[in-house]
Design an enzyme around this catalytic site. Structure first.
Site, PDB file in Angstrom:
ATOM      1  N   GLU B 283       0.827  -1.201   0.000  1.00  0.00           N
ATOM      2  CA  GLU B 283       0.000   0.000   0.000  1.00  0.00           C
ATOM      3  C   GLU B 283       0.869   1.261   0.000  1.00  0.00           C
ATOM      4  O   GLU B 283       0.549   2.248  -0.668  1.00  0.00           O
ATOM      5  CB  GLU B 283      -0.930  -0.013   1.229  1.00  0.00           C
ATOM      6  N   GLU B 286       2.026   1.730  -3.387  1.00  0.00           N
ATOM      7  CA  GLU B 286       0.909   2.165  -4.240  1.00  0.00           C
ATOM      8  C   GLU B 286       0.684   3.670  -4.059  1.00  0.00           C
ATOM      9  O   GLU B 286       0.479   4.405  -5.032  1.00  0.00           O
ATOM     10  CB  GLU B 286      -0.366   1.387  -3.877  1.00  0.00           C
ATOM     11  N   CYS B 303      -8.551  -2.282   4.137  1.00  0.00           N
ATOM     12  CA  CYS B 303      -8.503  -3.511   4.957  1.00  0.00           C
ATOM     13  C   CYS B 303      -9.796  -3.810   5.690  1.00  0.00           C
ATOM     14  O   CYS B 303      -9.928  -4.874   6.280  1.00  0.00           O
ATOM     15  CB  CYS B 303      -7.353  -3.513   5.941  1.00  0.00           C
ATOM     16  N   SER B 323      -7.530   1.794  -2.326  1.00  0.00           N
ATOM     17  CA  SER B 323      -6.304   1.047  -2.618  1.00  0.00           C
ATOM     18  C   SER B 323      -6.680  -0.320  -3.185  1.00  0.00           C
ATOM     19  O   SER B 323      -7.651  -0.933  -2.754  1.00  0.00           O
ATOM     20  CB  SER B 323      -5.501   0.858  -1.333  1.00  0.00           C
ATOM     21  N   LYS B 362     -15.362 -10.042   8.149  1.00  0.00           N
ATOM     22  CA  LYS B 362     -14.295 -10.867   7.588  1.00  0.00           C
ATOM     23  C   LYS B 362     -14.843 -12.190   7.052  1.00  0.00           C
ATOM     24  O   LYS B 362     -14.264 -12.787   6.151  1.00  0.00           O
ATOM     25  CB  LYS B 362     -13.204 -11.120   8.627  1.00  0.00           C
ATOM     26  N   GLU B 365     -15.934 -11.225   3.711  1.00  0.00           N
ATOM     27  CA  GLU B 365     -14.780 -10.987   2.842  1.00  0.00           C
ATOM     28  C   GLU B 365     -14.183 -12.312   2.352  1.00  0.00           C
ATOM     29  O   GLU B 365     -13.870 -12.463   1.169  1.00  0.00           O
ATOM     30  CB  GLU B 365     -13.719 -10.183   3.595  1.00  0.00           C
ATOM     31  N   GLU B 370     -14.171 -13.332  -5.673  1.00  0.00           N
ATOM     32  CA  GLU B 370     -12.872 -13.039  -6.306  1.00  0.00           C
ATOM     33  C   GLU B 370     -11.697 -13.398  -5.398  1.00  0.00           C
ATOM     34  O   GLU B 370     -10.542 -13.334  -5.824  1.00  0.00           O
ATOM     35  CB  GLU B 370     -12.806 -11.565  -6.712  1.00  0.00           C
ATOM     36  N   CYS B 521     -10.413  -1.847  14.582  1.00  0.00           N
ATOM     37  CA  CYS B 521     -10.672  -3.284  14.768  1.00  0.00           C
ATOM     38  C   CYS B 521     -10.824  -3.671  16.241  1.00  0.00           C
ATOM     39  O   CYS B 521     -11.524  -4.623  16.563  1.00  0.00           O
ATOM     40  CB  CYS B 521      -9.545  -4.111  14.176  1.00  0.00           C
TER      41      CYS B 521
END
Ligand code: SF4
Ligand code: SF4
Ligand code: SF4
Ligand code: FES
Lengths: 178, 590
Positions: B283, B286, B303, B323, B362, B365, B370, B521
């Protein structure tokens, strides 16, 4: 949902209804009510609800909450005529249960066991049968409303006559549901 | 600002309390607890339960203390026979509409309703059950299960979803006895705009909203000799799991956690912090690339999967700002089933990657279609027997579920020795552990980006401006004479504010960190219940303590990360990274 009966309504109609109530208290209720009235078979289609949500910046969950709170909003297309059977205690003790069963059989509808107030519509979209918790007309029990008009001391025979008359009528009269 | 103090009389004694507060809070301030159920600080006071009732002199009726403000010289009574009886009756009426399912309930022993029934001395059922029909569960979400039968209509979930997250996935439907909490058209959370953040499950006083549990599948895999189980733990688990096992709030228990997990029978205990360091490498580069090549700015962190779903639903035009880096959980899964599998000589199809996350999103996710890069990696190399595919991460457990697994084995958690993570996916830096607190990803990224861009060493690695529980934090750093502005937001409500700015073309920032949950988190929807601001602060303190404990405090100085680039990835944003560590997003309807 009887999607074949859904007719597409021009968004410009929704726009003008929404514009008419902009900034007024209770605007959401008024908008939904007007849209339902303007919709053939008197109900709120999902595209209409989504449109209102987007334009009026109201969450979909909130609109659904409002629609399901008020019994005059319909989420399914309504028949040309609405027969409303009261399920209050007074009507119940005087045979509203049997009246409901009768009319369901006559119109070829199947009753499902559900918790709250219910609504059934015939496949030909001619009749909708609904139940309400109580009309507040207990002295006249059992009470039935047909297209918003209250009929007291109802019997199966009287009801059958009313249905027959409505069935043979050529042009259904459009009314708002009670 | 100091609030004006007024005198009130509670149970015959004078007290000075803040003007304008509720009776309930005024009493709490002076150490008098009034039993309550639906009310929750900062969340909801729809005053539906009437458990908090008290007597106010001059009022014939009992008064609900959670929604009634104090006035000067108010005389209140918090304990009388009438009050005690009323509270009990009110509670018994709620219980009459509630299943007696405690023995099989997720919230058994951690349920506000159950606790209150015990405290108020409910021992008999005086009222006939009013709930006559069992309502179906909502199991449509990958993350959560809603059981409307256990709902007491306290409104907390609706209010969190609307006010803290501005998602508005749920609301009340129907009226009277038929009221329920539901989604648009009763289609279920899984077909709604719900971000799976799980904040509703944190505030629900009962077992009406709980995470969808994967525990039984995991036990099966652990005991299957053909299956190799690899577990990763997110930064916020080491400051949450001790609490869930009965230790003090925010207890820092990294070593015990590793020891406990090893005892459960997992084949390797690794650390999501390793891939948190990796995320910073990718990141950070990036960001540098976007700044130097005129890419879309501000760049926003990726994230937090609840946050990703939120932007996909509500701000699809801004997806280019996100990102392309996968989250640390997904980077871990992709690496475990490629690089690690190869190194360890394991069949990738026989590896199960399990993660422990402070997060219910999560689970969602991990299920995103994908997220199967390892499958494609091996497919291209024609090394697969099974051609139907497999996910990079098989199961994501919450902190609460890990605690449940510990309890199932009778583990004495507090008494465990301290153990170390396995390698090579177990080594991490202080920059990785702070991912668990709001502002942490930003701070970690700044530590690395600054040093990479300037070629100099930071005198001070702490960036105090991005720490703390402020809803939106800002900082400006000077990089080679050029000021770079950054911002940090937690909760989706605050994220929305920054997105509105971007949408209007008015965002002054180069880089933004967003975490969906309050506090980051450490306050995630999978963390121990209760999670209050006081507790969040304690968890944050432990996180920053661990940052120092870890010694190395910058991701690019992690020797295992350096080795990973040397041996496998070659360079940040390289060809392999592109396939395994980066992803793309797509618009979702509302
Ligand atoms: S929600 Fe609470 S009271 Fe209800 S069954 Fe579960 S533990 Fe018992
Ligand atoms: S998980 Fe989050 S977004 Fe979904 S209903 Fe609960 S609070 Fe709302
Ligand atoms: S689901 Fe839980 S938080 Fe939501 S209203 Fe019901 S009891 Fe309250
Ligand atoms: S806590 Fe006050 S009414 Fe529920």
């Amino acid at each position: 949902m009887k999607s074949s009966k859904v007719q597409q309504i021009d968004n410009s109609l929704y726009d003008s209804i929404i514009a008419g109530y902009r900034g007024k208290p209770g605007d959401l209720l008024s908008v939904l009510e007007d849209i339902q009235t303007a919709t053939p078979h008197s109900y709120l289609t999902e595209p209409a609800i989504r449109y209102v949500a987007e334009k009026m910046k109201v969450p979909l969950s909130r609109i659904y909450s409002v629609i399901t709170f008020y019994s005059f909003f319909n989420l399914n297309p309504q028949g040309d005529h609405t027969v409303t059977v009261c399920r209050g205690t007074a009507c119940h003790t005087r045979g509203s249960r049997a009246l409901l069963a009768d009319i369901m059989i006559k119109l070829g509808l199947n009753e499902e066991e559900t918790g709250g107030e219910t609504s059934y519509t015939t496949d030909d979209m001619r009749f909708t049968v609904r139940t309400v918790a109580c009309f507040g007309q207990c002295a006249l029990a059992p009470v039935i409303a047909v297209d918003g008009v209250i009929f007291s001391h109802m019997t199966s025979e009287k009801l059958e006559a009313i249905i027959k008359k409505l069935s043979s009528a050529k042009k259904p009269v459009r009314r708002r549901n009670p | 600002m100091m609030r004006k103090k007024i005198n009130i009389i509670i149970d015959g004694k004078d007290y000075l309390v803040d003007e304008g507060t509720t009776i309930l809070n005024a009493c709490k301030e002076v150490g008098i607890n009034i039993p309550h159920l639906c009310y929750m600080e900062d969340v909801s006071s729809n005053a539906s339960c009437a458990i908090c009732c008290i007597e106010v002199k001059g009022s014939k009726k009992l008064v609900r203390s959670c929604s009634y403000s104090v006035w000067a010289d108010m005389e209140i009574t918090t304990n009388s026979e009438r009050i005690r009886k009323a509270r009990k009756t009110n509670l018994e009426l709620i219980l009459a509409n509630h299943p007696d399912d405690c023995l099989k309930c997720d919230r058994n022993q951690n349920c506000e309703l159950q606790k209150l029934a015990w405290e108020l001395g409910v021992r008999e059922q005086h009222y006939a059950k009013t709930r006559t029909k069992i309502l179906p569960l909502d199991t449509s979400s990958p993350s959560l299960i809603r059981d409307p039968n256990k709902c007491i209509l306290c409104n907390r979930c609706i209010s969190v979803c609307s006010e803290v997250q501005t998602v508005n996935a749920i609301d009340v439907t129907g009226r009277g006895l038929h009221s329920r909490v539901t989604t648009f058209m009763d289609r279920g959370l899984g077909s709604s705009v719900c971000t799976n953040c799980g904040q509703c499950s944190l505030v629900c006083p009962t077992g009406a909203i709980v995470e969808k549990s994967d525990i039984s599948s995991i036990w099966r895999d652990i005991y299957d000799p053909d299956i190799f189980t690899v577990i990763q733990t997110a930064p916020a688990i080491r400051i949450g799991i001790g609490e869930a096992m009965g230790m003090e709030s925010g207890a820092l228990v990294t070593g015990k956690m590793v020891a406990g997990i090893r005892k459960l029978g997992f084949d390797r205990v690794f650390d999501t912090q390793f891939t948190a360091d990796l995320t910073i490498m990718e990141e950070g580069h990036e960001l540098i690339k976007r700044i130097s090549t005129g890419g879309t700015l501000p760049m926003i962190t990726s994230c937090s999967p609840g946050w990703i779903k939120f932007i996909e639903h509500f701000f699809p035009q801004q997806l280019a700002n996100i990102s392309t880096c996968k989250s640390p959980q997904q980077m871990f899964g992709a690496l475990a089933k490629t690089w690690y599998a190869e190194q360890a000589g394991l069949d990738p199809e026989k590896i199960r990657v399990i993660s422990v996350m402070p997060c219910t999103a999560k689970k969602y996710e991990a299920e995103r279609p994908e997220m199967n890069s390892a499958f494609h990696y091996w497919k291209e190399r024609k090394k697969l027997k099974n051609r139907s595919g497999f996910p990079d991460v098989d199961y994501a457990l919450t902190t609460r579920e890990l605690a449940r697994m510990f309890r199932e084995t009778g583990l004495d958690f507090a008494g465990l020795p301290e153990e170390e993570f396995d390698n090579p996916l177990g080594k991490s830096t202080g920059a990785a552990v702070i991912f668990g607190a709001t502002g942490g990803v930003m701070e970690a990224a700044l530590r690395t980006a600054y040093e990479v861009l300037t070629g100099t060493t930071l005198d001070k690695v702490e960036f105090a401006d991005v720490r703390g529980m402020e809803g939106i934090k800002e900082a400006e750093i000077d990089i080679k004479g050029k000021p770079v502005r950054v911002a940090v937001a937690h909760t989706l409500k605050n994220a929305r504010k920054l997105l509105d700015e971007i949408k209007e073309g008015k965002s002054p920032y180069a880089f933004i960190e967003v975490m969906a949950c309050p506090g980051g988190c450490l306050g995630g929807g999978g963390q121990p219940i209760p999670t209050t601001w006081e507790i969040r602060k304690k968890r944050a303190e432990s996180i920053y303590r661990e940052d120092i404990n870890l010694g190395i405090r910058k991701s690019h100085e992690n020797p295992e990360i350096q080795a990973l680039y040397r041996d496998f990835l070659i360079k940040p944003l390289g060809e392999i990274s592109h396939h395994l560590l980066h992803t793309s997003y797509s618009q979702k309807s509302v």
